[in-house]
Design a protein around this motif. Sequence first.
Motif, PDB file in Angstrom:
ATOM      1  N   PRO A  61       0.741  -1.185  -0.186  1.00 33.21           N
ATOM      2  CA  PRO A  61       0.121   0.075  -0.044  1.00 33.21           C
ATOM      3  C   PRO A  61       0.788   1.356   0.001  1.00 33.21           C
ATOM      4  O   PRO A  61       0.375   2.332  -0.424  1.00 33.21           O
ATOM      5  N   LEU A  62       1.956   1.159   0.482  1.00 30.47           N
ATOM      6  CA  LEU A  62       2.779   2.286   0.578  1.00 30.47           C
ATOM      7  C   LEU A  62       3.285   2.790  -0.971  1.00 30.47           C
ATOM      8  O   LEU A  62       3.638   3.769  -1.198  1.00 30.47           O
ATOM      9  N   TRP A  63       3.537   1.705  -1.850  1.00 31.19           N
ATOM     10  CA  TRP A  63       3.807   2.080  -3.198  1.00 31.19           C
ATOM     11  C   TRP A  63       2.720   2.540  -3.906  1.00 31.19           C
ATOM     12  O   TRP A  63       2.798   3.506  -4.663  1.00 31.19           O
ATOM     13  N   LEU A  64       1.180   2.190  -3.452  1.00 32.99           N
ATOM     14  CA  LEU A  64       0.196   2.714  -4.155  1.00 32.99           C
ATOM     15  C   LEU A  64      -0.184   4.100  -3.745  1.00 32.99           C
ATOM     16  O   LEU A  64      -0.409   4.794  -4.587  1.00 32.99           O
ATOM     17  N   MET A  65       0.601   4.301  -2.693  1.00 34.40           N
ATOM     18  CA  MET A  65       0.281   5.814  -2.032  1.00 34.40           C
ATOM     19  C   MET A  65       1.073   6.722  -2.939  1.00 34.40           C
ATOM     20  O   MET A  65       0.639   7.747  -3.308  1.00 34.40           O
ATOM     21  N   SER A  66       2.042   6.213  -3.540  1.00 36.08           N
ATOM     22  CA  SER A  66       2.946   7.068  -4.497  1.00 36.08           C
ATOM     23  C   SER A  66       2.402   7.265  -6.063  1.00 36.08           C
ATOM     24  O   SER A  66       2.520   8.097  -6.766  1.00 36.08           O
ATOM     25  N   LEU A  67       1.537   6.431  -6.292  1.00 36.88           N
ATOM     26  CA  LEU A  67       0.668   6.516  -7.394  1.00 36.88           C
ATOM     27  C   LEU A  67      -0.668   7.347  -7.637  1.00 36.88           C
ATOM     28  O   LEU A  67      -0.981   7.997  -8.565  1.00 36.88           O
ATOM     29  N   PHE A  68      -1.229   7.203  -6.656  1.00 40.37           N
ATOM     30  CA  PHE A  68      -2.604   7.890  -6.425  1.00 40.37           C
ATOM     31  C   PHE A  68      -2.496   9.292  -6.046  1.00 40.37           C
ATOM     32  O   PHE A  68      -1.603   9.752  -5.103  1.00 40.37           O
ATOM     33  N   ILE A  69      -3.279  10.382  -6.751  1.00 38.26           N
ATOM     34  CA  ILE A  69      -3.011  11.753  -6.329  1.00 38.26           C
ATOM     35  C   ILE A  69      -4.057  11.976  -5.253  1.00 38.26           C
ATOM     36  O   ILE A  69      -5.046  12.500  -5.464  1.00 38.26           O
ATOM     37  N   PHE A  70      -3.557  11.634  -4.145  1.00 41.29           N
ATOM     38  CA  PHE A  70      -4.158  11.658  -2.844  1.00 41.29           C
ATOM     39  C   PHE A  70      -3.412  12.464  -1.709  1.00 41.29           C
ATOM     40  O   PHE A  70      -2.192  12.517  -2.329  1.00 41.29           O
TER      41      PHE A  70
END
Length: 403
Positions: free
Chosen positions: A128-137
Amino acid sequence: MNNKKWLAVLLLGAFLLKCLLVLLHGGDYDYGSDDRGYLESARILAEEGKFTYNDPDRPTFFITPALPGVLALVYKATGSLTATAQIFRILQAAMVAVALGLLFLAARRIFNERTALWTVAISSFYPPLWLMSLFIFTESMFLLALILLLYTALRAMEHPTGRWAAAFGLIWAAAVYVRPTIALWPGLIFLYYLYGAKLPWRRLVRCGLIASAVFVLCLTPWWVRNYEASGGHFIPLTKAGGNPLLLGTYPFTVPALFMEEQKTWHTTNDQWINDEQDTARAKERIKEGFATKPLLYTAWYTVGKFALFWGDVFYWMALPGIPLVAAVLYHYLLLAAGVAGLRRCWRLPGAQLILLLFGYLSLLHMIYLAHSRYSAPLMPLVAMFAAAYITGRLDRKRRPAAS
């Protein structure tokens, strides 16, 4: 290699791999919700100088300006929302890397350098920490602000001086500009220092006043803007409590399961009115729910929301080669090791600051909306306790062999 070299390898390696992932697949991670809203808000801010969200004709009071502001700066340089999104994804990868570097420094102060390195290693491979880098959140930026705030709090506890108090106040304000839910945690830290730490109370009060003064000074432009744009209303943070309060009234479910229903709730395009309607409807649902289904709603507003906040996994879109089951397994192994580590280390002063954070945000989201997106930035802190548990187990295995 020594620990610092391993740290550099972990941080640089993860950052470069995330950059490669952004270049190859970044555009695929368009969730079509808040990310689209943030990008459009940034475009309007850059082109017209107006801070809006969802409604381009009205000023917004429903988000804070940190994320749209940074996006607007990138958009001014590129002139393209597609390029802005990709560049910002790389910036987010850098934010996470810097946050993990600060996490190493914080964990080293609470535990030791070896545990700190394990903390970064566990966090670096958490999907999920990798996913955080991809979403513009807001998650990546908030993670950086949160870890920096924790590190500053630890340094201020060691050196309760005016300089560290001012630094804490500045970072506190920055964190609130990213995500307002963090606003009250520093108050709990102050109470902890005042009643739990062995520090002179006069020095603590002086430092508290300095931190608060800096915080107020930094937030004043936001308050003035909100007062003028709203026609005379004092809005200290945001006016966005109605929707998450309402979404949190649906027992044992997550918002994604009734996205279509949400589209029918509002009778106007005025977010201010919609927020008031959401708040009124939420209060009605809570009152009716506890009156007609007391066991269900009591379970939901206690165990249910707590379990959803920590047990749901922020893995809304899969990363290449990493199926959902792998991310879920990693998450629950991390939680299990983290809880085991907490049981052993909770008496440490730095650990108690983190426990205050866990308790504060858990309670807040048990009142409002609880799901994985809000707990994801906390998982590297859980990894700190998991690392303490792992290193402790490894040390115990070595002792018999050494003797």
